[in-house]
Design a protein around this motif. Sequence first.
Motif: not given
Length: 137
Positions: A36-58
């Motif tokens: 990524s070019e900038d520093r961004n917050e991806f907390r919503d993305l991580v939450k959605e991914l962890s719900d979808y894959f049912q595992t911890r996301i780093e």
Amino acid sequence: ALRYIRDLAQSRMLPMRPVGVEIPLSGNRFIVYFSSEDRNEFRDLVKELSDYFQTRIEMRGLGARDETKYIGSIGPCGQETCCTRFIGKFHAVNIKMAKDQGLALNPTKVTGNCGRLKCCLAYEQPVYAEARKTLPK
């Protein structure tokens, strides 16, 4: 997993580019590499991914050189890039190194696949410095 993450990031118009996903054999987490070019917050993305894959996301951000190393590519010499093959740690590279090595300061000649100065400039610098001591001007 990578395709789903790319589609999700694109649909949310996030300023990131997923590069790869590692899933350890234990399967208890996903490690997502992105650039990524900038520093961004991806907390919503991580939450959605962890719900979808049912595992911890780093999420692990990669710089331009790290991304090229992770993906791997072919250098202008026709071989696999040095960073992919054997350079473990990136050293500081500056334009003075290209001047010392007698290279044309044409950006296309001194720029690597990552868009930064070529890593081999720093790798070869000690050889050029040693040769300069013994060779006549």
